[in-house]
Design a protein around this motif. Sequence first.
Motif, short mmCIF file in Angstrom:
data_model
loop_
_atom_site.label_atom_id
_atom_site.label_comp_id
_atom_site.label_asym_id
_atom_site.label_seq_id
_atom_site.Cartn_x
_atom_site.Cartn_y
_atom_site.Cartn_z
N PRO A 58 -2.37 16.71 6.95
CA PRO A 58 -3.56 17.46 6.55
C PRO A 58 -3.72 18.73 7.40
CG PRO A 58 -4.19 15.57 7.86
CD PRO A 58 -2.70 15.47 7.67
N GLU A 62 -9.79 14.89 9.47
CA GLU A 62 -11.10 14.32 9.11
C GLU A 62 -11.47 13.21 10.08
OE1 GLU A 62 -13.26 15.28 7.07
OE2 GLU A 62 -14.56 13.54 6.81
N GLN A 66 -7.06 9.08 13.59
CA GLN A 66 -6.02 8.70 12.64
C GLN A 66 -5.61 9.92 11.82
OE1 GLN A 66 -4.84 5.41 11.88
NE2 GLN A 66 -6.19 4.22 13.19
N PRO A 68 -2.69 11.34 9.67
CA PRO A 68 -1.42 10.88 9.11
C PRO A 68 -0.40 12.01 9.02
CG PRO A 68 -2.98 11.27 7.34
CD PRO A 68 -3.70 11.60 8.63
N ASP A 137 -6.35 21.41 12.28
CA ASP A 137 -7.66 21.71 12.88
C ASP A 137 -8.36 20.39 13.19
OD1 ASP A 137 -9.78 23.13 13.81
OD2 ASP A 137 -10.61 23.60 11.84
N ALA A 138 -9.19 20.39 14.21
CA ALA A 138 -9.85 19.14 14.58
C ALA A 138 -11.08 19.43 15.42
CB ALA A 138 -8.91 18.25 15.37
N MET A 139 -12.09 18.60 15.23
CA MET A 139 -13.24 18.62 16.12
C MET A 139 -12.87 17.98 17.44
SD MET A 139 -16.44 17.62 13.79
CE MET A 139 -17.11 16.63 15.12
N GLY B 134 -20.31 18.94 15.64
CA GLY B 134 -19.35 19.41 14.63
C GLY B 134 -19.98 20.43 13.70
N ARG B 137 -20.42 23.70 15.37
CA ARG B 137 -19.12 24.36 15.46
C ARG B 137 -18.77 25.07 14.14
NH1 ARG B 137 -14.19 22.35 13.86
NH2 ARG B 137 -12.35 23.17 14.90
N ASP B 264 2.37 6.97 1.93
CA ASP B 264 1.58 7.19 3.14
C ASP B 264 0.43 8.13 2.80
OD1 ASP B 264 1.42 6.84 6.17
OD2 ASP B 264 1.20 9.00 5.89
N ALA B 265 -0.65 8.04 3.60
CA ALA B 265 -1.83 8.88 3.36
C ALA B 265 -1.46 10.36 3.27
CB ALA B 265 -2.86 8.65 4.46
N ALA B 266 -0.51 10.78 4.10
CA ALA B 266 -0.13 12.20 4.10
C ALA B 266 0.48 12.61 2.75
CB ALA B 266 0.87 12.46 5.23
N MET B 269 -2.48 12.75 -0.03
CA MET B 269 -3.25 14.00 0.03
C MET B 269 -2.59 15.13 -0.75
SD MET B 269 -4.10 14.30 3.98
CE MET B 269 -5.19 13.16 4.76
N ALA B 288 -8.59 15.38 0.05
CA ALA B 288 -7.89 15.03 1.29
C ALA B 288 -8.80 14.23 2.21
CB ALA B 288 -7.38 16.30 1.98
N ARG B 289 -10.07 14.64 2.28
CA ARG B 289 -11.03 13.89 3.12
C ARG B 289 -11.19 12.47 2.58
NH1 ARG B 289 -16.62 16.20 3.45
NH2 ARG B 289 -16.78 14.95 5.33
N ILE B 292 -8.54 10.06 3.62
CA ILE B 292 -8.74 9.55 4.98
C ILE B 292 -9.85 8.49 5.01
CG2 ILE B 292 -9.53 10.19 7.31
CD1 ILE B 292 -6.65 10.99 6.72
N HIS B 293 -10.92 8.73 4.25
CA HIS B 293 -12.04 7.78 4.26
C HIS B 293 -11.68 6.45 3.59
CE1 HIS B 293 -14.61 11.68 3.90
NE2 HIS B 293 -14.30 11.44 5.16
#
Lengths: 255, 306
Positions: A58, A62, A66, A68, A137-139, B134, B137, B264-266, B269, B288-289, B292-293
Motif C-alpha cells: 500500500p 492504514e 501490519q 502487507p 506513508d504512515a502515522m 493523526g 497531521r 495476500d492483502a497486498a 488491494m 485499500a483501507r 486492511i480492516h
Amino acid sequence: MITRRLLLGAGAALSLGPRARAAEPADPLQSISWAEMREQFLGGGPVVFDDGVALSAPSSAEDALQVPFLADAGKLGPVTRLVAFADLNPIPLILDYRPGALAPLIAARFKIQQATPLRVAALDARGLWHVAGQWVDAMGGGCTAPALAHGTDDWTAHLGESEARVFARDGRRRLRVSFRHPMDTGLAAGIPAFFIERVTVEKPDGSLLGALETFEPVSENPLLTVELPAALALPAVVIRARDNNGNVFRRPVTL
Amino acid sequence: MIRGIAFVLVLLWSGLAQAFDYGLKAVEVAPETYVVIGAMEHFSRQNGGNIVNTGFIVTAAGVVVIDTGPSLLYGRQLRALIGGITDAPVVLAVNTHAHPDHYLGNGAFDGVPIAALAGTRQAIAEAPPALLDGIYRLVGDAMAGTQSVPPGETLAPGLREVGGHRLEFLALGGHTGADLAVFDRSTGVLFAGDLAFLDRTPTTPQADLDHWLAALETLRALKPALVVPGHGPPAPPPAAFDQTADYLRWLRRVLAEAAAQGLDAAEVMALPLPPAVAALAVAPAEFARSVIHLYPAFERAMLSAK
C-alpha cells in the motif's frame, strides 16, 4: 562469510565488466539512507532499479502494526536471495529469503515506525541486485508499540501455534502459514526483543528447500506466503520456525 | 531584518490559522430542516477536514444539531451558520457515531447537552490520542484548539417529540459498534449517519458487514422521503441504501473469493475495481483501507478451516 561476500562481489564485477564501474544509478526514491542500506544489506554489490521484482504494497499504512507486502521476482529467472528492508525504520531489515528450490516469491507484513521507503532487492544468478521500492506513508508508532498479545494473560500458552494452507496458483502451489508469536522488537519499554528469526521449508526427510531469516519488524503473529514451483512434486513439506530464545515450532503440511 | 521578516511570517501564519474559513452553507432540504454538505474527499489541509455532512432541525423548542463536524473551528462556524438562520438556541446536539469527523466539533457546543448512544459515548471516551494526532497531521491549522469532547449524555433510542417534530432515534450498528440514525417522522427526512453513503466509497475501520447490511434494511423499512447520508448528497431513497448495500456485498464477496484463492492483502488491494465501485469518490484508497480492516478475518477463517 566476509571472504565469500568479497569473492561474490569480485565475481560480479568481473562478469559485468565496465557496467559495474559505471556511474551508480540514482535512488529513484531519493532516500537519504539508500547508500547505507545498500552497503549494509546488499554488501555494496552492483544494483539496478528495474522492474525485475514486482512489489505490491500500500502507498499508505492504514495499520502501522501490519503493513502487507508481496514481492515476486519470477521474471528474473533463478534468484538466490530476496531481501526486504524499510530505510527509515529504527530496525530497517525485515527479512532475508533464500528461496533455494522454492519460487522467488515472498509475502509478509511488517511494522512501520514512520513514512519510509520499502524495498525488496533480488539477487540474480549474475550477482546483480534488482531493487524494487516505493514510499509507504504512515502515522507511525508500529515498531515501538508493545505487541497486542501483551494485552492478554495467556499469550504464552499459545506461543508457536500455527495454521497453514496450500492454494493452487497458476501451476504453482502457494503455501500460507501463520505462527502465534509476539515478534517483540525490543523497542517497546520493558519488553525485550523476542522474535522468530528463521523459518525453513523442508522436505519430510529434513532436507532444506528454502530458508527465510525474519527480523524484528515482521508483524506479530507472522503470516508468511511462499510458493512451490510446479516442478517440485512433493507429497508434503515441513515448516520449521525458530525464535531468538531457542523455541522451535514445527508444522507439517500435506500438499 | 531576518528577525523582522520571521515575526511578520509568524503573524501571517497565526492569522491564517485563525482564519480558516469552511464556507459552510446550509441547504434547506425540508421545512425547518437543513444539511451542511461536506466534500467527498479524504481529510486534507485544503478541506480542513470538512468531508462530512452535518445537519440541524429548527424546532419550536430550539435547534437540534446532528453531528458537530471535524474540528472546533467547524463547530463554531456551524453554530454561527445556525445563528444566521434562527435566533432559537441549540437545545440538543447528537453524535451519530464515534468517528472523528462527526464529533470533533463538540467543543463548540458549550452549554448544550451533547448526546449519543452508550456505545458511542464509550468509544469516543476511549479513543486513543493517536487518532487526534493523526487528524492534526492530515488537516493542520484548521484543527487548532480541537480536543476530543465526549458526549455527556446517553441518548435513549425511541420516539421523542421536540418542538413539533416527532424524532425517532434508532440505535443501530454495523458501520461502527453503535450507529445512530435520526428519522424525523414529521418531515420524512432520515439522517442516516454513516450507515448510508452516496457517490462516496463507504469507510470500514470498525465495520461489521453483516450487521451493517441488516441496519440498512431497517432504515429502508422506515420509507423516508429523503435520506441524508453521512457522506454524499441528500437524495430520496433508495439510492444511498442501494449503493451502500451493493458496495458492502461486493466487498464481502471479493474478500471471501480472494481468501479462497490464497491472495495476500497486498495483492487484494491491487485488484481491479468494477465500474460501479470505481465511480465512487476515493474508491481505490478506501478499498485499500477496507482490505486492511476486514481481510485478516477472511484470511484467518480460510487458514483455520479444516
